[in-house]
Scaffold this motif. Structure first.
Motif, mmCIF file in Angstrom:
data_model
loop_
_atom_site.group_PDB
_atom_site.id
_atom_site.type_symbol
_atom_site.label_atom_id
_atom_site.label_comp_id
_atom_site.label_asym_id
_atom_site.label_seq_id
_atom_site.Cartn_x
_atom_site.Cartn_y
_atom_site.Cartn_z
ATOM 1 N N THR A 105 -20.984 -5.275 -4.202
ATOM 2 C CA THR A 105 -20.270 -5.069 -3.913
ATOM 3 C C THR A 105 -19.450 -4.218 -5.243
ATOM 4 O OG1 THR A 105 -19.617 -6.415 -4.074
ATOM 5 C CG2 THR A 105 -20.198 -5.685 -2.340
ATOM 6 N N LYS A 106 -20.028 -4.088 -6.374
ATOM 7 C CA LYS A 106 -19.058 -3.624 -7.447
ATOM 8 C C LYS A 106 -17.860 -4.246 -7.870
ATOM 9 C CE LYS A 106 -22.308 -0.692 -8.294
ATOM 10 N NZ LYS A 106 -23.422 -0.463 -9.406
ATOM 11 N N THR A 107 -17.742 -5.411 -7.724
ATOM 12 C CA THR A 107 -16.032 -6.168 -7.540
ATOM 13 C C THR A 107 -16.783 -8.059 -9.295
ATOM 14 O OG1 THR A 107 -16.634 -6.732 -4.796
ATOM 15 C CG2 THR A 107 -15.276 -9.206 -6.975
ATOM 16 N N LYS A 108 -15.301 -7.963 -9.403
ATOM 17 C CA LYS A 108 -15.487 -8.047 -11.367
ATOM 18 C C LYS A 108 -15.182 -9.487 -10.472
ATOM 19 C CE LYS A 108 -12.659 -7.733 -14.166
ATOM 20 N NZ LYS A 108 -11.670 -7.291 -15.368
ATOM 21 N N ILE A 109 -16.105 -10.391 -11.434
ATOM 22 C CA ILE A 109 -15.906 -12.194 -10.880
ATOM 23 C C ILE A 109 -15.502 -12.797 -12.048
ATOM 24 C CG2 ILE A 109 -17.366 -11.970 -9.356
ATOM 25 C CD1 ILE A 109 -19.801 -12.939 -10.385
ATOM 26 N N GLY A 110 -15.818 -11.766 -13.333
ATOM 27 C CA GLY A 110 -15.588 -12.473 -14.272
ATOM 28 C C GLY A 110 -15.670 -11.734 -15.555
ATOM 29 N N GLU A 130 -12.232 -20.521 -8.687
ATOM 30 C CA GLU A 130 -13.328 -21.632 -9.283
ATOM 31 C C GLU A 130 -15.157 -21.832 -8.903
ATOM 32 O OE1 GLU A 130 -11.590 -25.142 -8.085
ATOM 33 O OE2 GLU A 130 -9.658 -24.831 -9.342
ATOM 34 N N THR A 131 -15.661 -20.732 -7.679
ATOM 35 C CA THR A 131 -16.135 -20.732 -8.474
ATOM 36 C C THR A 131 -17.340 -20.494 -9.750
ATOM 37 O OG1 THR A 131 -16.288 -20.750 -5.803
ATOM 38 C CG2 THR A 131 -18.474 -20.263 -6.716
ATOM 39 N N TYR A 132 -16.615 -19.234 -10.178
ATOM 40 C CA TYR A 132 -17.520 -18.681 -11.716
ATOM 41 C C TYR A 132 -16.750 -19.732 -12.990
ATOM 42 C CZ TYR A 132 -18.529 -15.663 -7.188
ATOM 43 O OH TYR A 132 -19.557 -15.197 -6.465
ATOM 44 N N HIS A 133 -17.566 -19.369 -14.081
ATOM 45 C CA HIS A 133 -16.974 -19.265 -15.029
ATOM 46 C C HIS A 133 -17.864 -18.666 -16.136
ATOM 47 C CE1 HIS A 133 -15.058 -21.940 -18.498
ATOM 48 N NE2 HIS A 133 -16.307 -21.980 -18.669
ATOM 49 N N ILE A 134 -17.233 -17.959 -17.491
ATOM 50 C CA ILE A 134 -18.303 -17.607 -18.099
ATOM 51 C C ILE A 134 -17.998 -18.098 -19.663
ATOM 52 C CG2 ILE A 134 -18.563 -15.245 -19.343
ATOM 53 C CD1 ILE A 134 -17.066 -13.860 -17.713
ATOM 54 N N PHE A 135 -18.832 -18.621 -20.481
ATOM 55 C CA PHE A 135 -19.002 -18.803 -21.662
ATOM 56 C C PHE A 135 -18.648 -17.741 -22.966
ATOM 57 C CE2 PHE A 135 -21.371 -22.091 -18.368
ATOM 58 C CZ PHE A 135 -20.396 -23.364 -19.355
ATOM 59 N N SER A 136 -18.562 -18.550 -24.189
ATOM 60 C CA SER A 136 -19.176 -17.707 -25.169
ATOM 61 C C SER A 136 -20.143 -16.625 -25.014
ATOM 62 C CB SER A 136 -18.444 -18.216 -26.495
ATOM 63 O OG SER A 136 -19.189 -18.929 -26.580
ATOM 64 N N ASP A 137 -21.185 -17.701 -24.931
ATOM 65 C CA ASP A 137 -22.571 -16.351 -25.285
ATOM 66 C C ASP A 137 -22.533 -15.888 -24.049
ATOM 67 O OD1 ASP A 137 -22.818 -18.581 -23.459
ATOM 68 O OD2 ASP A 137 -24.573 -18.951 -24.089
ATOM 69 N N GLY A 138 -21.546 -14.998 -22.675
ATOM 70 C CA GLY A 138 -22.133 -14.718 -21.853
ATOM 71 C C GLY A 138 -22.756 -15.083 -20.618
ATOM 72 N N THR A 139 -23.197 -16.226 -20.965
ATOM 73 C CA THR A 139 -23.817 -16.783 -19.504
ATOM 74 C C THR A 139 -22.742 -17.438 -18.307
ATOM 75 O OG1 THR A 139 -25.260 -18.698 -21.208
ATOM 76 C CG2 THR A 139 -25.205 -18.796 -18.853
ATOM 77 N N LEU A 140 -22.867 -16.520 -17.433
ATOM 78 C CA LEU A 140 -22.519 -17.229 -16.454
ATOM 79 C C LEU A 140 -22.664 -18.897 -15.171
ATOM 80 C CD1 LEU A 140 -20.433 -16.031 -14.085
ATOM 81 C CD2 LEU A 140 -22.104 -14.336 -12.490
ATOM 82 N N ARG A 157 -18.594 -8.415 -19.113
ATOM 83 C CA ARG A 157 -18.151 -8.398 -17.557
ATOM 84 C C ARG A 157 -19.334 -8.515 -17.583
ATOM 85 N NH1 ARG A 157 -15.459 -2.812 -18.279
ATOM 86 N NH2 ARG A 157 -13.871 -2.810 -20.377
ATOM 87 N N TRP A 158 -19.471 -9.492 -15.816
ATOM 88 C CA TRP A 158 -19.839 -9.611 -14.821
ATOM 89 C C TRP A 158 -19.845 -8.913 -13.652
ATOM 90 C CZ3 TRP A 158 -25.197 -11.817 -14.753
ATOM 91 C CH2 TRP A 158 -25.595 -12.190 -16.631
ATOM 92 N N TYR A 159 -19.963 -8.731 -12.189
ATOM 93 C CA TYR A 159 -19.952 -7.894 -11.548
ATOM 94 C C TYR A 159 -21.425 -9.002 -10.346
ATOM 95 C CZ TYR A 159 -17.296 -4.726 -15.060
ATOM 96 O OH TYR A 159 -16.404 -3.893 -14.704
ATOM 97 N N ILE A 160 -20.918 -8.375 -9.190
ATOM 98 C CA ILE A 160 -21.541 -8.888 -7.790
ATOM 99 C C ILE A 160 -22.571 -6.747 -7.337
ATOM 100 C CG2 ILE A 160 -21.877 -8.742 -5.596
ATOM 101 C CD1 ILE A 160 -19.708 -11.636 -5.920
#
Length: 343
Positions: free
Chosen positions: A61-66, A79-89, A55-58
């Motif tokens: 603001t504690k906003t979940k982005i992915g 569409e600005t954010y994308h998460i890969f299988s290795d956890g890279t944002l 899980r990725w957050y800002i």
């Protein structure tokens, strides 16, 4: 590999810099380029199959982005954010608003939080190629960059560093001798480094020519000003002289007119006199001769003869004579024939 990836690979656009003291533990700093993409990686990601949820957050603001879960759909805020299988944002098309702190949390298949990291993302603007310019008159060298954030400029003259600045423009004034022939300017920040090289051509003749041109231009302006001043003064003098001459002519004409008006009243004998017209004596009658009258004496005869002048013809006027009358010449006239016979 696309252009953003090449830039990131060449100049370490993705830099994971561990910090000590400035930030809390487990906080990393990553640099990104404005208008490019950036990948936020997890430096100590566990390479095993126990990780089930990422899980990725800002952080602000504690906003979940992915969110990424095995066997389930990938969640991304937009569409600005994308998460890969290795956890890279991956964050696409970075803007200045993308600057901030991001937090990642890892959970295993049992739902246990096994890892948590905080990444501080700093957006930098790529530094542009510097431009070198110089002025031979005041011996000034200038280096300037149009774009770039956190830019550092270094200026070299004849392969020697002369000035350093963290602004977008830097200047240096070289001494009179010797004149420089080579200059180099380096502009860099944490993202990119650019260099510019220039050959300076400032000779003594060039300096003298520039100085001569400036002095000559000032001298020409001064000569034109003096000529205009002399012309104006001469014109004013001519106008003043002409005005005085006209006044003198008017006064002289006035005096002449007054004298002509007064002259007839001042000269005596100026009144016109008509000459007396002598009447012819009556012709001698035969009667007087018969009675034996004697002829008059010679003096009386001459006067009588003068009185016998014929009168001037009618219609003619005798010109008036100014001043005293002129003396008449004495002319001895011949005796009349009748008077000789009587004598």
């Amino acid at each position: 590999m696309n252009l953003p990836c090449k830039i990131l690979a060449s100049f370490l656009l993705i830099c994971n810099i561990p910090t000590k003291g400035a930030f809390p533990a487990k906080v990393e700093i990553t640099c990104g380029i404005l208008d490019h993409d950036v990948n936020l990686t997890i430096s100590d990601f566990p390479m095993n199959d126990s990780i089930d949820d990422i899980r990725w957050y800002i952080a602000q603001t504690k906003t979940k982005i992915g969110q990424f879960r095995k066997g389930k759909d990938i969640y991304q805020l937009n569409e600005t954010y994308h998460i890969f299988s290795d956890g890279t944002l991956q964050i696409k098309n970075l803007t200045r608003n993308s600057n901030g702190t991001y937090q990642v949390m890892l959970f295993d298949i049992h739902g246990k939080n096994v890892l948590e990291r905080t990444i501080d993302l700093r957006i930098l603007e790529m530094v542009s190629k510097p431009v070198i310019s110089w002025k031979c008159i005041n011996r000034t060298l200038t280096c300037e960059v149009m774009n770039g954030s956190d830019t550092e400029l270094k200026l070299y003259l004849n392969n020697k560093p002369v000035n350093t600045s963290h602004q977008n423009i830097i200047t240096h004034e070289w001494p009179n001798y010797p004149n420089p022939s080579f200059s180099c300017c380096v502009a860099k920040n944490e993202v990119l480094e650019e260099t510019c090289v220039a050959n300076i051509s400032c000779t003594e003749n060039g300096l003298n020519i520039s100085l001569i041109i400036s002095i000559t231009g000032g001298g020409i302006i001064l000569i034109i000003f003096v000529a205009l001043l002399i012309f104006c003064i001469s014109k004013k003098r001519k106008q003043s002289t002409r005005r005085n001459d006209e006044e003198l002519e008017i006064r002289a004409h006035r005096v002449t007119t007054e004298e002509r008006v007064r002259k007839p009243h001042q000269i005596p004998g100026s009144t016109s006199q008509k000459p007396a017209v002598s009447q012819p004596p009556p012709p001698p009658s035969h009667r007087s001769q018969a009675r034996g009258h004697r002829p008059p004496p010679p003096g009386h005869r001459v006067q009588h003869q003068q009185q016998k002048r014929p009168p001037p013809p009618s219609g003619t006027q005798v010109h008036q004579q100014k001043g005293p009358p002129l003396p008449r010449p004495r002319v001895q006239q011949k005796p009349l024939p009748g008077a000789a016979e009587n004598s």
